[in-house]
Scaffold this motif. Sequence first.
Motif, PDB file in Angstrom:
ATOM      1  N   TYR C 214       0.817  -1.210   0.000  1.00  0.00           N
ATOM      2  CA  TYR C 214       0.000   0.000   0.000  1.00  0.00           C
ATOM      3  C   TYR C 214       0.853   1.263   0.000  1.00  0.00           C
ATOM      4  N   ILE C 215       2.014   1.191   0.653  1.00  0.00           N
ATOM      5  CA  ILE C 215       2.873   2.366   0.737  1.00  0.00           C
ATOM      6  C   ILE C 215       4.259   1.939   0.271  1.00  0.00           C
ATOM      7  N   PRO C 216       4.465   1.891  -1.035  1.00  0.00           N
ATOM      8  CA  PRO C 216       5.778   1.473  -1.515  1.00  0.00           C
ATOM      9  C   PRO C 216       6.851   2.489  -1.124  1.00  0.00           C
ATOM     10  N   ASN C 217       8.035   2.002  -0.839  1.00  0.00           N
ATOM     11  CA  ASN C 217       9.158   2.863  -0.457  1.00  0.00           C
ATOM     12  C   ASN C 217       8.836   3.755   0.733  1.00  0.00           C
ATOM     13  N   TYR C 218       8.039   3.251   1.610  1.00  0.00           N
ATOM     14  CA  TYR C 218       7.636   4.021   2.799  1.00  0.00           C
ATOM     15  C   TYR C 218       8.865   4.308   3.664  1.00  0.00           C
ATOM     16  N   GLN C 219       9.125   5.568   3.889  1.00  0.00           N
ATOM     17  CA  GLN C 219      10.226   5.966   4.785  1.00  0.00           C
ATOM     18  C   GLN C 219       9.669   5.867   6.203  1.00  0.00           C
ATOM     19  N   VAL C 220       9.882   4.720   6.841  1.00  0.00           N
ATOM     20  CA  VAL C 220       9.201   4.463   8.117  1.00  0.00           C
ATOM     21  C   VAL C 220       9.782   5.334   9.233  1.00  0.00           C
ATOM     22  N   THR C 221      11.096   5.295   9.384  1.00  0.00           N
ATOM     23  CA  THR C 221      11.682   6.141  10.430  1.00  0.00           C
ATOM     24  C   THR C 221      12.708   7.088   9.822  1.00  0.00           C
ATOM     25  N   THR C 222      12.937   8.166  10.530  1.00  0.00           N
ATOM     26  CA  THR C 222      13.906   9.167  10.076  1.00  0.00           C
ATOM     27  C   THR C 222      14.841   9.492  11.236  1.00  0.00           C
ATOM     28  N   VAL C 223      15.990  10.076  10.867  1.00  0.00           N
ATOM     29  CA  VAL C 223      16.905  10.587  11.891  1.00  0.00           C
ATOM     30  C   VAL C 223      16.586  12.060  12.065  1.00  0.00           C
ATOM     31  N   PHE C 224      16.443  12.488  13.307  1.00  0.00           N
ATOM     32  CA  PHE C 224      16.186  13.915  13.483  1.00  0.00           C
ATOM     33  C   PHE C 224      16.899  14.465  14.711  1.00  0.00           C
ATOM     34  N   THR C 225      16.971  15.785  14.734  1.00  0.00           N
ATOM     35  CA  THR C 225      17.683  16.465  15.807  1.00  0.00           C
ATOM     36  C   THR C 225      17.018  17.804  16.043  1.00  0.00           C
ATOM     37  N   SER C 226      17.568  18.571  16.960  1.00  0.00           N
ATOM     38  CA  SER C 226      16.993  19.888  17.194  1.00  0.00           C
ATOM     39  C   SER C 226      17.412  20.807  16.063  1.00  0.00           C
ATOM     40  N   ALA C 227      16.584  21.808  15.813  1.00  0.00           N
ATOM     41  CA  ALA C 227      16.888  22.758  14.749  1.00  0.00           C
ATOM     42  C   ALA C 227      18.223  23.434  15.031  1.00  0.00           C
ATOM     43  N   ALA C 228      18.542  23.661  16.274  1.00  0.00           N
ATOM     44  CA  ALA C 228      19.793  24.334  16.636  1.00  0.00           C
ATOM     45  C   ALA C 228      20.986  23.460  16.257  1.00  0.00           C
ATOM     46  N   ASN C 229      20.903  22.156  16.559  1.00  0.00           N
ATOM     47  CA  ASN C 229      21.980  21.252  16.178  1.00  0.00           C
ATOM     48  C   ASN C 229      22.163  21.229  14.671  1.00  0.00           C
ATOM     49  N   ALA C 230      21.049  21.172  13.953  1.00  0.00           N
ATOM     50  CA  ALA C 230      21.119  21.073  12.505  1.00  0.00           C
ATOM     51  C   ALA C 230      21.775  22.317  11.915  1.00  0.00           C
ATOM     52  N   ALA C 231      21.480  23.460  12.487  1.00  0.00           N
ATOM     53  CA  ALA C 231      21.973  24.711  11.923  1.00  0.00           C
ATOM     54  C   ALA C 231      23.380  25.056  12.415  1.00  0.00           C
ATOM     55  N   ASN C 232      23.658  24.813  13.679  1.00  0.00           N
ATOM     56  CA  ASN C 232      24.888  25.356  14.260  1.00  0.00           C
ATOM     57  C   ASN C 232      25.947  24.317  14.589  1.00  0.00           C
ATOM     58  N   GLU C 233      25.584  23.055  14.601  1.00  0.00           N
ATOM     59  CA  GLU C 233      26.551  22.030  15.007  1.00  0.00           C
ATOM     60  C   GLU C 233      26.793  21.089  13.841  1.00  0.00           C
ATOM     61  N   ARG C 234      27.178  21.644  12.720  1.00  0.00           N
ATOM     62  CA  ARG C 234      27.335  20.823  11.512  1.00  0.00           C
ATOM     63  C   ARG C 234      28.327  19.687  11.712  1.00  0.00           C
ATOM     64  N   ALA C 235      29.483  20.014  12.302  1.00  0.00           N
ATOM     65  CA  ALA C 235      30.529  19.002  12.446  1.00  0.00           C
ATOM     66  C   ALA C 235      30.019  17.838  13.287  1.00  0.00           C
ATOM     67  N   LYS C 236      29.406  18.175  14.385  1.00  0.00           N
ATOM     68  CA  LYS C 236      28.914  17.145  15.295  1.00  0.00           C
ATOM     69  C   LYS C 236      27.833  16.305  14.616  1.00  0.00           C
ATOM     70  N   THR C 237      26.925  16.991  13.915  1.00  0.00           N
ATOM     71  CA  THR C 237      25.820  16.302  13.262  1.00  0.00           C
ATOM     72  C   THR C 237      26.336  15.377  12.154  1.00  0.00           C
ATOM     73  N   GLN C 238      27.322  15.881  11.389  1.00  0.00           N
ATOM     74  CA  GLN C 238      27.912  15.038  10.350  1.00  0.00           C
ATOM     75  C   GLN C 238      28.589  13.822  10.964  1.00  0.00           C
ATOM     76  N   ALA C 239      29.296  14.060  12.052  1.00  0.00           N
ATOM     77  CA  ALA C 239      29.986  12.961  12.726  1.00  0.00           C
ATOM     78  C   ALA C 239      28.984  11.904  13.173  1.00  0.00           C
ATOM     79  N   PHE C 240      27.836  12.369  13.727  1.00  0.00           N
ATOM     80  CA  PHE C 240      26.830  11.423  14.190  1.00  0.00           C
ATOM     81  C   PHE C 240      26.288  10.604  13.013  1.00  0.00           C
ATOM     82  N   LEU C 241      25.946  11.300  11.913  1.00  0.00           N
ATOM     83  CA  LEU C 241      25.355  10.606  10.769  1.00  0.00           C
ATOM     84  C   LEU C 241      26.339   9.618  10.153  1.00  0.00           C
ATOM     85  N   ALA C 242      27.613   9.995  10.125  1.00  0.00           N
ATOM     86  CA  ALA C 242      28.620   9.110   9.546  1.00  0.00           C
ATOM     87  C   ALA C 242      28.740   7.827  10.369  1.00  0.00           C
TER      88      ALA C 242
END
Lengths: 264, 265, 338
Positions: C214-242
């Motif tokens: 019914y829902i092909p390619n359903y993105q069931v879960t996502t990775v998320f963070t606070s808007a502040a981390n996403a905007a101001n902590e690029r290095a840390k966020t990249q490190a986490f995702l890697a």
Amino acid sequence: MHDAPRPVPFRGGGFRPQRLRGVGVAVFVVLILLIEWGTRAGWISSLTLPRPSDVVATLVQLWKSGLFFQHVTPSLTRLAVGSAMGVLAGVAVGVMIGLFSLARAGLVPLVAALFPIPKIALLPLFVIWFGIDEGSKYALIALGTFTPTVVATFGAVDNVDRTLVRMGQSFGLRWWSIVRKIVLPGALPGILSGLRISLSIGIILLVAAEMLGAQYGIGAYILEAGSLYDLERLFAGVVILSSLGVLVSWLIAQLEKRLLIWRS
Amino acid sequence: MAHPTILGAGMDLKIEQLSHSYDTVNVLSDISLQVPSGQIMCVVGPSGCGKSTLLRMIGGLERPSAGQVLQSGDVPPDCLNPLTFVFQDFALLPWRSVAGNIELVLEDHPLDGAARAARVADVLARTNLSDFAKALPRQLSGGMKQRVAIARAMAVHPAVMLMDEPLSALDAQTRELLIDDLVGLWMRAPFTAVYVTHNLAEAVRLGHQIVVLSRRPGRVREVMHLSTPLDQRSMADPGLQAAQERLWALMRDEALAADKELAHA
Amino acid sequence: MNQVSRRHAMGLLAGAATLPVLGAPALAANSKITVGALAFTSHAASFVAFERGYFAEAGLDVEFKFFQAAQPMAVAIASGDADYAVTAISGGLISLAEKGATKVIGGALSEEKGIDGQKILVSDAAFKAGVTTPKALDGKAWGVTQAGSSFHYMGAKIAAAEGISLKYTPLQKTGAVIGALKSGQIDGWSIVPHIAKPLAKSGAVHIIGDVADYIPNYQVTTVFTSAANAANERAKTQAFLAAFSKGADDFNAALVDKTTSADEAEAMVKLIHKYVYTDREYEKAKPSIVNGAMRINKGAALNMSSVNDQLSWFKSEGLVKDSISMDMLVDGSYVSTT
């Protein structure tokens, strides 16, 4: 060396609550204006509190869309049916405890054991026993209002002036007449003030009861708003709930005024 | 027949060797008394001598440990409650009006509405309460409340009235007025009564016989008979003064000793 | 003394072991971060990254915070009690994004044809009454945790595809939904396979379909963070995702694609068992863990069209404000998007 006569200083003031009209309303208004200002100016973030005017707009919207009654009607029904069952059973059991030593010995420990149970914890059990629809909700509210009513009622029966009972006996009144004409009216003030507590607990439990399997109802509305992190709707629901509390309290006050006119 | 009864006509009470104890404390010891019909018997004694207990036993509200209370003679035909109490604290139902409080004691009896209303109206008239029929107890003074309680007691046409310090909760002036009322009621229709009090002046004003009890355990120390008609007794009467002094002399030491006694836990 | 020096030596050894590993952008100092998680197999990528030291290599000192449901995690991110989390897109998460508190930065669990995905379940009573296909669920009670949860979304998508209507029954917790389904208080539900399969085996419920249909390619879960981390902590966020992606790669290889040795698969299951089904013994937990393996996107890639579809559905149901856009919800600058 004598000083001139001077008046005795007055030192008897205070410690006497006075009726100040409008102060309560003023506190509300000031608080709401402060929040409105804070959310508009930005020193209260939208994550912390909703803007009061938005909450009002949400309430108006709720009313206009007809959803207001769709939520309030089932909640009021649950509150009325559940607490009617709980209060009636509570008064009956409370009077029995007050009148019969056997009931007192047998039921007081049971009520004491039931009282501190967080009724919310029993909700899943009630769902199995009474079904996920209205039955479990009635049962939860009934049990929640039952125990405080029992305690208030048998306390009130205990507090009925024994000389009045002796008077009834000395005039040869029948047992049932004594219960009906002396014990019950005498316990009424205590039962009514217990009713305030019972119904407040009933309103609190309304939210809990609507946690499981309720699509409509004030509690379901608040829970949904909470899970969606929709603060405007959350507060709109809270406003409706506390208005309900004020309304119930007012109704009991009216009841007291009518029924307890004999009190000085 | 405006006043349908002479209260207490024909019933005598006899108390035979009555003793009572709570747990290990003896309260009353070997009391024997006789209450002739149509007379008021006052019971006086120091506090804690068991005089109220004695009254409750006469009225059947408590069971004595030994001895018995006997009633003899006929109960008047329209009497609903032969032994009727008047309590110190009035015992009026605060949620019922004056008339309602009187009706209360008639409701369990097979009287038709008219008969019940007639009885209520009769006793209200006799106690001068007709204007207050609809008032609630909280609106009444202490004296008025006790008048209502007396009216209520009379409504059942009792054979014997058992009065437990009926005037003790009232101030001195009100008490005087009520004594006059009681005397008036008795003069119009003599009733039988056992009247417990700690007030000697009341006893000598109202008692045909005055029983003096000793301190605990209460025994009969003396029974004094006064023959002066009730309506001729006044506070200035030297005979009554002397009687009162004699009662006080009998009681003084007992009262003193009772006063120093530790309260029974 | 002896004890201390031994521990010291061990620390040195451990440090030495990490030295030659390259790739992850190193941070200046060990940054302490809190990662929100549910004790589900679907969160395995974080557990693997932690246990195998990928977080530590990236200079992240990770502490897990466990939750009972997805929506409270979003609130914890907003309140700053957690820095990163992996969970389904819920109405609460979107509302918080609209208030500028949270951002989706990557994708995790996906439905994929050919890999066992989420199942459609019905109660035994409903099954016996003839509900053997999703279409037959018309007018039946559909279990959801809360309004605006992923279960609500799935139910709605199935209903829309079949042209039926469902009665959504909120029960707050997955445990309560399971109980209600078993006892026949509700009729249908959808859930990840490692929960669905054992339930079906017990006979109390029946599997009647796949969500992926019914829902092909359903993105069931996502990775998320606070808007502040996403905007101001690029290095840390990249490190986490890697580090998270490395964990995901190991997991996919061992349990989804099954390209590794049996020993490696075994080791992976053992690792996950430290966090998931800890109350069961290993032999009993193993099948559930293996069954629950769904693909975690490589490189935390995000399926934007699926996210967009979910967002539109939340809007159309009036569960979130109409004004919210994809830009408010997603920061697509970290991972590849499709």
